[in-house]
Structures are given as C-alpha cells and as structure tokens.
Motif scaffolding. Structure first.
Motif, PDB file in Angstrom:
ATOM      1  N   ASN A   1       0.860  -1.171   0.000  1.00  0.00           N
ATOM      2  CA  ASN A   1       0.000   0.000   0.000  1.00  0.00           C
ATOM      3  C   ASN A   1       0.901   1.228   0.000  1.00  0.00           C
ATOM      4  OD1 ASN A   1      -1.727   2.125   0.598  1.00  0.00           O
ATOM      5  ND2 ASN A   1      -2.825   1.029   2.186  1.00  0.00           N
TER       6      ASN A   1
ATOM      7  N   ALA B   1      -7.021   7.822   9.871  1.00  0.00           N
ATOM      8  CA  ALA B   1      -7.401   7.959   8.468  1.00  0.00           C
ATOM      9  C   ALA B   1      -8.724   7.259   8.220  1.00  0.00           C
ATOM     10  CB  ALA B   1      -6.325   7.349   7.567  1.00  0.00           C
TER      11      ALA B   1
ATOM     12  N   ALA C   1      -7.772   1.145  -2.863  1.00  0.00           N
ATOM     13  CA  ALA C   1      -7.885   1.976  -1.670  1.00  0.00           C
ATOM     14  C   ALA C   1      -7.721   3.436  -2.056  1.00  0.00           C
ATOM     15  CB  ALA C   1      -6.822   1.580  -0.656  1.00  0.00           C
ATOM     16  N   ASN C   2      -8.548   4.277  -1.459  1.00  0.00           N
ATOM     17  CA  ASN C   2      -8.495   5.712  -1.688  1.00  0.00           C
ATOM     18  C   ASN C   2      -8.676   6.404  -0.338  1.00  0.00           C
ATOM     19  OD1 ASN C   2      -8.548   8.218  -3.084  1.00  0.00           O
ATOM     20  ND2 ASN C   2     -10.775   8.190  -3.028  1.00  0.00           N
ATOM     21  N   THR C   3      -7.722   7.242   0.046  1.00  0.00           N
ATOM     22  CA  THR C   3      -7.818   7.932   1.330  1.00  0.00           C
ATOM     23  C   THR C   3      -8.869   9.024   1.249  1.00  0.00           C
ATOM     24  OG1 THR C   3      -5.508   7.451   1.812  1.00  0.00           O
ATOM     25  CG2 THR C   3      -6.551   9.216   3.092  1.00  0.00           C
TER      26      THR C   3
ATOM     27  N   VAL D   1     -10.340   5.432   5.020  1.00  0.00           N
ATOM     28  CA  VAL D   1      -9.940   4.917   3.711  1.00  0.00           C
ATOM     29  C   VAL D   1     -11.118   4.186   3.084  1.00  0.00           C
ATOM     30  CG1 VAL D   1      -8.313   3.426   2.476  1.00  0.00           C
ATOM     31  CG2 VAL D   1      -7.554   4.683   4.510  1.00  0.00           C
TER      32      VAL D   1
ATOM     33  N   SER E   1      -9.948  10.776   4.168  1.00  0.00           N
ATOM     34  CA  SER E   1      -9.447  11.839   5.036  1.00  0.00           C
ATOM     35  C   SER E   1      -8.287  11.303   5.859  1.00  0.00           C
ATOM     36  CB  SER E   1     -10.545  12.381   5.947  1.00  0.00           C
ATOM     37  OG  SER E   1     -10.976  11.391   6.852  1.00  0.00           O
ATOM     38  N   PHE E   2      -7.396  12.225   6.285  1.00  0.00           N
ATOM     39  CA  PHE E   2      -6.234  11.848   7.092  1.00  0.00           C
ATOM     40  C   PHE E   2      -5.919  12.979   8.050  1.00  0.00           C
ATOM     41  CE2 PHE E   2      -1.523  11.749   7.627  1.00  0.00           C
ATOM     42  CZ  PHE E   2      -1.459  10.582   8.371  1.00  0.00           C
TER      43      PHE E   2
ATOM     44  N   VAL F   1       1.097   4.558   0.458  1.00  0.00           N
ATOM     45  CA  VAL F   1       0.155   5.386   1.206  1.00  0.00           C
ATOM     46  C   VAL F   1      -0.210   6.711   0.541  1.00  0.00           C
ATOM     47  CG1 VAL F   1      -0.197   6.571   3.406  1.00  0.00           C
ATOM     48  CG2 VAL F   1       0.857   4.313   3.360  1.00  0.00           C
ATOM     49  N   TYR F   2       0.753   7.417  -0.030  1.00  0.00           N
ATOM     50  CA  TYR F   2       0.467   8.755  -0.548  1.00  0.00           C
ATOM     51  C   TYR F   2       0.039   8.772  -2.014  1.00  0.00           C
ATOM     52  CZ  TYR F   2       2.174  10.409   3.896  1.00  0.00           C
ATOM     53  OH  TYR F   2       2.327  10.629   5.241  1.00  0.00           O
TER      54      TYR F   2
END
Length: 127
Positions: A77, A116, A104-106, A118, A108-109, A79-80
């Motif tokens: 993964n 987070a 996977a799509n973030t 996700v 909010s963090f 992450v960014y």
C-alpha cells in the motif's frame, strides 16, 4: 541476504514499525454510518525511501447475507498515492476461493492523530 532493521526514530518513513488493526467497516465514511464489519490484520512500514506499507488484512463481515464471511487482502500500500491497488488472495464463507483486487483511496487523514478514513472498492470472483 537482505538486512532487516528495527524501527528507527530517525526514519522519515517509520521503516520497520508494525501495527495491528481492528477497525470498523462502515457503509459510508462517517463513523456514525452503519457498521457492516471489521478490518482486522497487521501492517508494517516496508519502505525505507518512501511511505509504503505491507498489509495483511481481513475484511470480516457482520451483517446480512455476508455475516461471518471474510475477504483477505495481502500486498503493498503506497500510502500517498491517490489510488492504491492490492490483491485479494482469498476469503471464507460466501467469499470462499475469492480472487481479485482492492482499490484503496484515502478519504481523510488527520496528521496530528494519524487517524485515516480509507475507502476500499473490492472486486472479487468467488464461488
């Protein structure tokens, strides 16, 4: 043979750190949304140069016809990245013999707490 290092306080990527998860799976991104399961597993910071996690995770469903069924995800993964793709390597119950992928799509963090939200879109073939 590769060198394995323990977590370092000086590592910008937290390389070597491990975390266990048992997080809520909800229908929508809000915690007040209906709980449909749990995301349980482990992830470790595997990137020395970039923030990338090695993830071993089960989506455990607790509602409706999928109750007691699981989907197992194992992979990298990054992450960014806006969208990340990880393989679905199996499942149980109604997802027995599952194969596919999860994106996977973030959503909010929170940089202060590390929390987070996700979104996972999972595409599987199963019997």
């Amino acid at each position: 043979m590769p060198i394995v290092r323990s977590p370092s306080n000086t590592s910008a990527t937290l390389f070597g750190s491990l975390s266990m998860i048992d997080d809520p799976l909800t229908e929508k991104p809000e915690l007040s949304s209906k709980l449909i399961g749990r995301a349980q597993g482990i992830y470790g910071s595997a990137g020395q140069e970039d923030t990338a996690l090695f993830m071993a995770m089960n989506f455990v469903f607790l509602e409706g016809k999928y109750n007691d069924s699981t989907i197992s995800i194992l992979g990298r993964n990054h992450v960014y990245s806006k969208k990340r793709e990880m393989p679905v390597i199996g499942g149980s119950g109604l997802f027995r013999f599952a194969r596919g992928y999860a994106q996977a799509n973030t959503f909010s963090f929170n940089t202060k707490t590390g929390d987070a939200v996700v979104e996972y879109n999972v595409y599987v073939s199963h019997y």
